[in-house]
Design a protein around this motif. Structure first.
Motif, PDB file in Angstrom:
ATOM      1  N   GLN A   1       0.858  -1.298  -0.194  1.00 59.45           N
ATOM      2  CA  GLN A   1       0.091  -0.008  -0.004  1.00 59.45           C
ATOM      3  C   GLN A   1       0.860   1.392   0.137  1.00 59.45           C
ATOM      4  O   GLN A   1       0.392   2.339  -0.656  1.00 59.45           O
ATOM      5  N   LYS A   2       1.798   1.013   0.751  1.00 59.79           N
ATOM      6  CA  LYS A   2       2.920   2.343   0.816  1.00 59.79           C
ATOM      7  C   LYS A   2       3.485   2.642  -0.519  1.00 59.79           C
ATOM      8  O   LYS A   2       3.601   3.868  -1.151  1.00 59.79           O
ATOM      9  N   ARG A   3       3.939   1.487  -1.225  1.00 56.17           N
ATOM     10  CA  ARG A   3       4.484   1.800  -2.531  1.00 56.17           C
ATOM     11  C   ARG A   3       3.627   2.252  -3.541  1.00 56.17           C
ATOM     12  O   ARG A   3       3.799   2.842  -4.248  1.00 56.17           O
ATOM     13  N   ALA A   4       2.281   1.509  -3.600  1.00 56.39           N
ATOM     14  CA  ALA A   4       1.090   2.129  -4.531  1.00 56.39           C
ATOM     15  C   ALA A   4       0.598   3.550  -4.454  1.00 56.39           C
ATOM     16  O   ALA A   4       0.304   4.055  -5.387  1.00 56.39           O
ATOM     17  N   SER A   5       0.835   4.024  -3.044  1.00 62.18           N
ATOM     18  CA  SER A   5       0.348   5.258  -2.714  1.00 62.18           C
ATOM     19  C   SER A   5       1.284   6.447  -2.781  1.00 62.18           C
ATOM     20  O   SER A   5       0.973   7.484  -2.674  1.00 62.18           O
ATOM     21  N   ALA A   6       2.648   5.960  -2.826  1.00 57.28           N
ATOM     22  CA  ALA A   6       3.609   7.126  -2.867  1.00 57.28           C
ATOM     23  C   ALA A   6       3.762   8.120  -3.921  1.00 57.28           C
ATOM     24  O   ALA A   6       3.910   9.317  -3.535  1.00 57.28           O
ATOM     25  N   SER A   7       3.222   7.731  -4.999  1.00 58.38           N
ATOM     26  CA  SER A   7       3.310   8.873  -5.992  1.00 58.38           C
ATOM     27  C   SER A   7       1.947   9.653  -6.221  1.00 58.38           C
ATOM     28  O   SER A   7       1.800  10.545  -6.987  1.00 58.38           O
ATOM     29  N   GLY A   8       1.138   9.067  -5.591  1.00 61.91           N
ATOM     30  CA  GLY A   8      -0.375   9.891  -5.565  1.00 61.91           C
ATOM     31  C   GLY A   8      -1.493   9.105  -4.645  1.00 61.91           C
ATOM     32  O   GLY A   8      -1.356   8.022  -4.279  1.00 61.91           O
ATOM     33  N   GLN A   9      -2.362   9.841  -4.044  1.00 60.06           N
ATOM     34  CA  GLN A   9      -3.393   9.382  -2.971  1.00 60.06           C
ATOM     35  C   GLN A   9      -4.627   9.892  -3.566  1.00 60.06           C
ATOM     36  O   GLN A   9      -4.824  11.079  -3.952  1.00 60.06           O
ATOM     37  N   TYR A  10      -5.650   8.981  -3.405  1.00 59.84           N
ATOM     38  CA  TYR A  10      -6.986   9.111  -3.846  1.00 59.84           C
ATOM     39  C   TYR A  10      -8.019   8.602  -2.646  1.00 59.84           C
ATOM     40  O   TYR A  10      -8.884   7.842  -3.085  1.00 59.84           O
ATOM     41  N   PRO A  11      -7.870   9.265  -1.618  1.00 60.82           N
ATOM     42  CA  PRO A  11      -8.630   8.540  -0.386  1.00 60.82           C
ATOM     43  C   PRO A  11     -10.539   8.828  -0.733  1.00 60.82           C
ATOM     44  O   PRO A  11     -10.548   9.890  -1.415  1.00 60.82           O
ATOM     45  N   ALA A  12     -11.111   8.112  -0.198  1.00 61.21           N
ATOM     46  CA  ALA A  12     -12.644   8.292  -0.499  1.00 61.21           C
ATOM     47  C   ALA A  12     -13.242   8.979   0.709  1.00 61.21           C
ATOM     48  O   ALA A  12     -14.303   9.494   0.518  1.00 61.21           O
ATOM     49  N   ALA A  13     -12.469   9.081   1.901  1.00 58.30           N
ATOM     50  CA  ALA A  13     -13.470   9.778   2.945  1.00 58.30           C
ATOM     51  C   ALA A  13     -12.433  10.548   3.844  1.00 58.30           C
ATOM     52  O   ALA A  13     -11.214  10.172   3.983  1.00 58.30           O
ATOM     53  N   VAL A  14     -12.951  11.395   4.533  1.00 58.95           N
ATOM     54  CA  VAL A  14     -12.150  11.895   5.596  1.00 58.95           C
ATOM     55  C   VAL A  14     -12.652  11.479   6.936  1.00 58.95           C
ATOM     56  O   VAL A  14     -14.036  11.412   7.154  1.00 58.95           O
ATOM     57  N   ILE A  15     -11.934  11.141   7.878  1.00 59.92           N
ATOM     58  CA  ILE A  15     -12.429  10.820   9.312  1.00 59.92           C
ATOM     59  C   ILE A  15     -12.026  11.661  10.408  1.00 59.92           C
ATOM     60  O   ILE A  15     -10.810  11.581  10.527  1.00 59.92           O
ATOM     61  N   LEU A  16     -12.905  12.400  11.114  1.00 58.59           N
ATOM     62  CA  LEU A  16     -12.445  13.081  12.289  1.00 58.59           C
ATOM     63  C   LEU A  16     -12.965  12.453  13.349  1.00 58.59           C
ATOM     64  O   LEU A  16     -14.002  11.949  13.742  1.00 58.59           O
ATOM     65  N   SER A  17     -11.852  11.844  14.117  1.00 57.69           N
ATOM     66  CA  SER A  17     -12.181  11.020  15.361  1.00 57.69           C
ATOM     67  C   SER A  17     -11.446  11.489  16.453  1.00 57.69           C
ATOM     68  O   SER A  17     -10.606  12.455  16.636  1.00 57.69           O
ATOM     69  N   CYS A  18     -11.582  10.830  17.638  1.00 59.90           N
ATOM     70  CA  CYS A  18     -10.832  11.228  19.007  1.00 59.90           C
ATOM     71  C   CYS A  18      -9.421  10.617  19.047  1.00 59.90           C
ATOM     72  O   CYS A  18      -9.278   9.778  18.312  1.00 59.90           O
TER      73      CYS A  18
ATOM     74  N   ALA B   1      -8.786  17.407  -3.255  1.00 60.84           N
ATOM     75  CA  ALA B   1      -8.427  15.652  -3.630  1.00 60.84           C
ATOM     76  C   ALA B   1      -9.471  14.796  -3.724  1.00 60.84           C
ATOM     77  O   ALA B   1      -9.126  13.827  -4.114  1.00 60.84           O
ATOM     78  N   GLY B   2     -10.615  15.246  -3.736  1.00 51.72           N
ATOM     79  CA  GLY B   2     -11.858  14.453  -4.427  1.00 51.72           C
ATOM     80  C   GLY B   2     -12.410  13.590  -3.063  1.00 51.72           C
ATOM     81  O   GLY B   2     -13.382  12.776  -3.547  1.00 51.72           O
ATOM     82  N   ALA B   3     -12.140  13.586  -1.673  1.00 51.59           N
ATOM     83  CA  ALA B   3     -12.998  12.678  -0.797  1.00 51.59           C
ATOM     84  C   ALA B   3     -14.606  13.052  -0.931  1.00 51.59           C
ATOM     85  O   ALA B   3     -14.795  14.153  -0.944  1.00 51.59           O
ATOM     86  N   LYS B   4     -15.303  12.064  -0.777  1.00 47.65           N
ATOM     87  CA  LYS B   4     -16.771  11.886  -0.788  1.00 47.65           C
ATOM     88  C   LYS B   4     -17.615  11.879   0.667  1.00 47.65           C
ATOM     89  O   LYS B   4     -18.652  12.010   0.151  1.00 47.65           O
ATOM     90  N   VAL B   5     -16.664  11.619   1.503  1.00 48.04           N
ATOM     91  CA  VAL B   5     -17.594  11.403   2.766  1.00 48.04           C
ATOM     92  C   VAL B   5     -16.730  12.104   3.866  1.00 48.04           C
ATOM     93  O   VAL B   5     -15.474  11.966   3.867  1.00 48.04           O
ATOM     94  N   ILE B   6     -17.374  12.829   4.748  1.00 49.31           N
ATOM     95  CA  ILE B   6     -16.792  13.208   6.195  1.00 49.31           C
ATOM     96  C   ILE B   6     -17.322  12.270   7.118  1.00 49.31           C
ATOM     97  O   ILE B   6     -18.633  12.493   7.531  1.00 49.31           O
ATOM     98  N   LEU B   7     -16.711  11.643   7.709  1.00 46.19           N
ATOM     99  CA  LEU B   7     -17.439  10.846   8.986  1.00 46.19           C
ATOM    100  C   LEU B   7     -16.759  11.516  10.360  1.00 46.19           C
ATOM    101  O   LEU B   7     -15.646  11.307  10.483  1.00 46.19           O
ATOM    102  N   VAL B   8     -17.456  11.925  11.195  1.00 46.72           N
ATOM    103  CA  VAL B   8     -17.146  12.389  12.543  1.00 46.72           C
ATOM    104  C   VAL B   8     -17.604  11.206  13.375  1.00 46.72           C
ATOM    105  O   VAL B   8     -18.759  10.964  13.548  1.00 46.72           O
TER     106      VAL B   8
END
Length: 250
Positions: free
Chosen positions: A85-102, A145-152
């Motif tokens: 996963q580290k190698r595959a994402s090193a040149s670019g990231q495309y996360p689907a969501a933002v998670i705001l947690s404690c 960056a294109g994330a489509k969900v914010i999860l609190v």
């Protein structure tokens, strides 16, 4: 680009291509897209790609997180090849969501939702509160960056919630706890309203999740507009430290 041998290691049968979180919940078009992804030379698909992320709807992303938590609770989590996963994402990231947690050490979002490197933006702060810096980070994650969900995501037995109830005064923590206090006032609860009452603490934690979502919508016109136009969903959840369940809030 990684070598072909690295790719074949990444795409072993047990992993079946960590190249997407979960095929379940994908649209027919997204499944067709993924069907053409294989382990040929030069392919390194261990992390979420832009095409895969863009094929998902906000509702499908939420469903993926729910299924991940089910796997976590059952003890049947997916094999995670973090190096791939580290190698595959090193040149670019495309996360689907933002998670705001404690910040609580017992509630690591990536683990309890069974997701890996490159899948989500992760923000952690005591009491899962939002401030201008957090909002700016979310605006980047979603509008740029294109994330489509914010999860609190709040959790049971939250120490920050207890501190706010007890009016704790401690350096910079004092100001942070002030951000939680509106949730105390908005919590309707018939029992003892103290930090010693676990039921009240958890009720305030739920109210605090809703309050944080209100802050996000009220203080970021960018995120509010994305949600209004159907490009983003902002949702809340509570994580139970005892049974491991993430309960999404309507």
């Amino acid at each position: 680009m990684e070598s072909g041998s690295d790719c074949c290691k990444t795409c072993h049968p047990d992993d079946n291509g960590r190249r997407v979180w979960l095929r379940r919940g994908l649209s027919a078009g997204a499944i067709a897209l993924l069907a053409g992804i294989g382990c040929g030379p030069g392919v390194a698909e261990a992390a979420l790609t832009q095409a895969q992320r863009d094929a998902l709807t906000p509702d499908q992303i939420i469903e993926i997180m729910k299924k991940g938590n089910e796997r976590f609770r059952s003890g049947r989590m997916k094999p995670q090849d973090f190096l791939a996963q580290k190698r595959a994402s090193a040149s670019g990231q495309y996360p689907a969501a933002v998670i705001l947690s404690c910040i609580d050490s017992r509630a690591p979002a990536e683990i309890i939702l069974d997701i890996g490197i490159g899948d989500t933006f992760n923000a952690r702060v005591a009491g899962n509160v939002s401030n201008p810096d957090m909002l700016g980070s979310m605006e980047f994650a979603c509008a740029v960056a294109g994330a489509k969900v914010i999860l609190v995501m709040g959790h049971t037995a939250c120490g920050a919630i207890k501190g706010a109830i007890d009016n704790v005064q401690l350096g910079n923590l004092t100001g942070l706890l002030e951000s939680i206090k509106p949730a105390i006032e908005m919590t309707q609860y018939g029992g003892e309203r103290t930090s010693k009452n676990a039921g009240f603490v958890d009720a305030v934690a739920q109210s605090n999740v809703r309050h944080t979502i209100d802050v996000v919508r009220s203080n970021s016109s960018i995120l509010a507009d994305l949600e209004k136009n159907g490009k983003l969903r902002i949702v809340g959840a509570m994580y139970d430290l005892n049974n491991g369940k993430v309960s999404f809030m309507s």
